[in-house]
Scaffold this motif. Structure first.
Motif, mmCIF file in Angstrom:
data_model
loop_
_atom_site.group_PDB
_atom_site.id
_atom_site.type_symbol
_atom_site.label_atom_id
_atom_site.label_comp_id
_atom_site.label_asym_id
_atom_site.label_seq_id
_atom_site.Cartn_x
_atom_site.Cartn_y
_atom_site.Cartn_z
ATOM 1 N N HIS A 45 0.799 -1.151 -0.015
ATOM 2 C CA HIS A 45 -0.116 -0.083 -0.005
ATOM 3 C C HIS A 45 0.928 1.236 -0.058
ATOM 4 N N PRO A 46 0.288 2.260 -0.691
ATOM 5 C CA PRO A 46 1.203 3.441 -0.583
ATOM 6 C C PRO A 46 1.073 4.219 0.786
ATOM 7 N N CYS A 47 2.263 4.773 1.105
ATOM 8 C CA CYS A 47 2.319 5.567 2.558
ATOM 9 C C CYS A 47 0.962 6.614 2.564
ATOM 10 N N ILE A 48 0.350 6.585 3.772
ATOM 11 C CA ILE A 48 -0.843 7.661 3.804
ATOM 12 C C ILE A 48 -0.555 8.763 4.670
ATOM 13 N N GLY A 49 0.857 8.834 5.126
ATOM 14 C CA GLY A 49 1.094 9.906 5.705
ATOM 15 C C GLY A 49 0.680 10.124 7.182
ATOM 16 N N CYS A 50 0.236 9.071 7.649
ATOM 17 C CA CYS A 50 -0.442 9.018 9.229
ATOM 18 C C CYS A 50 0.416 9.161 10.261
ATOM 19 N N TYR A 51 1.529 8.958 10.045
ATOM 20 C CA TYR A 51 2.892 9.020 11.115
ATOM 21 C C TYR A 51 2.606 8.188 12.316
ATOM 22 N N TYR A 52 1.788 7.127 12.046
ATOM 23 C CA TYR A 52 1.382 5.828 13.032
ATOM 24 C C TYR A 52 2.879 5.518 13.189
ATOM 25 N N LYS A 55 4.992 7.120 16.056
ATOM 26 C CA LYS A 55 4.464 6.945 17.429
ATOM 27 C C LYS A 55 4.372 5.560 17.755
ATOM 28 N N ASN A 56 4.806 4.496 17.016
ATOM 29 C CA ASN A 56 4.707 3.219 17.153
ATOM 30 C C ASN A 56 6.019 2.319 16.900
ATOM 31 N N ASP A 57 7.306 3.087 17.189
ATOM 32 C CA ASP A 57 8.352 2.439 17.238
ATOM 33 C C ASP A 57 8.897 1.780 15.812
ATOM 34 N N GLY A 58 8.379 2.501 14.763
ATOM 35 C CA GLY A 58 8.544 2.033 13.421
ATOM 36 C C GLY A 58 7.566 1.277 12.903
ATOM 37 N N LYS A 59 6.678 0.823 13.425
ATOM 38 C CA LYS A 59 5.549 -0.169 12.697
ATOM 39 C C LYS A 59 4.852 0.560 11.976
ATOM 40 N N CYS A 60 4.671 0.204 10.791
ATOM 41 C CA CYS A 60 3.495 0.754 9.664
ATOM 42 C C CYS A 60 2.098 0.540 10.105
ATOM 43 N N VAL A 61 1.200 1.392 9.821
ATOM 44 C CA VAL A 61 -0.058 1.046 9.794
ATOM 45 C C VAL A 61 -0.569 0.196 8.940
ATOM 46 N N HIS A 62 0.238 -0.116 7.790
ATOM 47 C CA HIS A 62 -0.379 -1.333 6.961
ATOM 48 C C HIS A 62 0.337 -2.580 7.107
ATOM 49 N N ASP A 63 -0.525 -3.568 7.230
ATOM 50 C CA ASP A 63 0.198 -4.748 7.360
ATOM 51 C C ASP A 63 -0.092 -5.539 6.060
ATOM 52 N N ASP A 99 8.667 4.818 -0.848
ATOM 53 C CA ASP A 99 7.841 5.752 0.419
ATOM 54 C C ASP A 99 7.594 4.786 1.441
ATOM 55 N N ARG A 100 7.602 3.792 1.578
ATOM 56 C CA ARG A 100 7.271 2.905 2.919
ATOM 57 C C ARG A 100 8.584 2.760 3.489
ATOM 58 N N PHE A 101 9.782 3.059 2.973
ATOM 59 C CA PHE A 101 11.117 3.046 3.812
ATOM 60 C C PHE A 101 10.720 3.948 4.971
ATOM 61 N N PHE A 102 10.018 5.078 4.860
ATOM 62 C CA PHE A 102 9.785 5.918 5.815
ATOM 63 C C PHE A 102 9.808 5.515 7.098
ATOM 64 N N SER A 103 9.320 4.395 7.355
ATOM 65 C CA SER A 103 8.861 3.929 8.798
ATOM 66 C C SER A 103 10.421 3.260 9.267
ATOM 67 N N VAL A 104 11.167 3.056 8.545
ATOM 68 C CA VAL A 104 12.381 2.567 9.079
ATOM 69 C C VAL A 104 13.593 3.794 8.673
ATOM 70 N N ASN A 105 13.266 4.918 8.479
ATOM 71 C CA ASN A 105 14.220 5.942 8.094
ATOM 72 C C ASN A 105 15.284 6.094 8.872
ATOM 73 N N THR A 106 14.962 6.166 10.105
ATOM 74 C CA THR A 106 16.210 6.291 11.222
ATOM 75 C C THR A 106 17.093 5.383 11.086
ATOM 76 N N VAL A 107 16.824 4.209 11.138
ATOM 77 C CA VAL A 107 17.765 2.961 10.944
ATOM 78 C C VAL A 107 18.450 3.137 9.584
ATOM 79 N N LEU A 108 17.696 3.218 8.464
ATOM 80 C CA LEU A 108 18.258 3.410 7.286
ATOM 81 C C LEU A 108 19.381 4.530 7.202
ATOM 82 N N ARG A 109 19.115 5.673 7.545
ATOM 83 C CA ARG A 109 20.127 6.714 7.533
ATOM 84 C C ARG A 109 21.399 6.444 8.405
ATOM 85 N N GLU A 110 21.335 5.511 9.202
ATOM 86 C CA GLU A 110 22.259 5.104 10.379
ATOM 87 C C GLU A 110 23.091 4.019 9.481
ATOM 88 N N THR A 111 22.680 3.303 8.608
ATOM 89 C CA THR A 111 23.270 2.059 7.962
ATOM 90 C C THR A 111 23.778 2.504 6.663
#
Ligand SMILES: Cc1cc2nc3c(=O)[nH]c(=O)nc-3n(C[C@H](O)[C@H](O)[C@H](O)COP(=O)(O)O)c2cc1C
Length: 191
Positions: A45-52, A55-63, A99-111
């Motif tokens: 699914h495309p990112c819906i920009g909900c920022y879930y 607030k949930n430790d990098g877990k995306c709202v989409h399963d 776009d779904r990389f977004f939920s793990v952005n922080t880790v990706l930018r450090e790796t």
């Protein structure tokens, strides 16, 4: 190296699938561990920009099928984007994946990772890939990844246009040449 290949075409036997096959064969022959996903065939699914995720430790709202990709994305030393040119950019199927990389952005930018691109388009003018190249440049800059080489096939409308062409050779060499050091492929159509 662990290599993650993300294809974006809906054609599993199309132009870019052929170049991806060549790249993967070269990389495997060189001893790399290659995992490939055909993102157009997955439920992503495309990112819906909900920022879930924020607030949930990098877990995306989409399963959805991104759950298959995330472990390989996080572990990869190199990520290879493979796409036909669609209106001077990558396909929507591949873009929704990125776009779904977004939920793990922080880790990706450090790796530290390498980012590679294999693209094909029917037009022959070299400027047609400029926007896509600029996108890859911006992704690398933002994610702090290294550019690992590109194969940009021009005048490539179908699989027949790249079979037995310089682009077939370049895609294979890009895979064979993957290393801890920066990879570059010289010749027309690559940068
Ligand atoms: C919706 C759509 C948009 C396209 N846009 C471009 C384009 O902007 N520039 C170009 O050179 N080719 C364009 N093409 C042609 C494809 O990039 C080309 O046929 C490519 O080889 C298809 O690769 P595939 O078989 O891996 O899907 C477009 C094709 C489609 C269906």
């Amino acid at each position: 190296m662990k290599v993650l290949v993300l294809t974006g075409s809906p054609h599993l036997k199309g132009t870019t699938a052929f170049l991806a096959d060549e790249f993967c064969s070269g990389a495997k022959e060189a001893g790399h561990e290659v995992v490939r996903f055909e993102t157009a065939k997955l439920d992503i699914h495309p990112c819906i920009g909900c920022y879930y995720c924020r607030k949930n430790d990098g877990k995306c709202v989409h399963d959805d099928d991104m759950s298959q990709i995330y472990p390989h994305l996080l572990a990869a030393d190199a990520v290879v984007l493979v796409t036909p040119l669609y209106y001077f950019g990558m396909t929507a199927q591949l873009k929704r994946t990125i776009d779904r990389f977004f939920s793990v952005n922080t880790v990706l930018r450090e790796t530290p990772k390498k980012l590679l691109l294999i693209a094909a388009g029917s037009d022959e003018d070299d400027w047609v890939m400029d926007a896509l190249k600029a996108h890859i440049h911006a992704l690398c800059r933002y994610l702090r990844w290294q550019k690992g080489g590109m194969v940009l096939a021009l005048g490539a409308d179908t699989r027949k246009d790249v079979g037995n062409s310089q682009y077939q050779t370049m895609a294979r060499k890009l895979g064979e040449g993957l290393s801890g050091r920066r990879t570059s492929v010289s010749g027309s159509g690559a940068s």
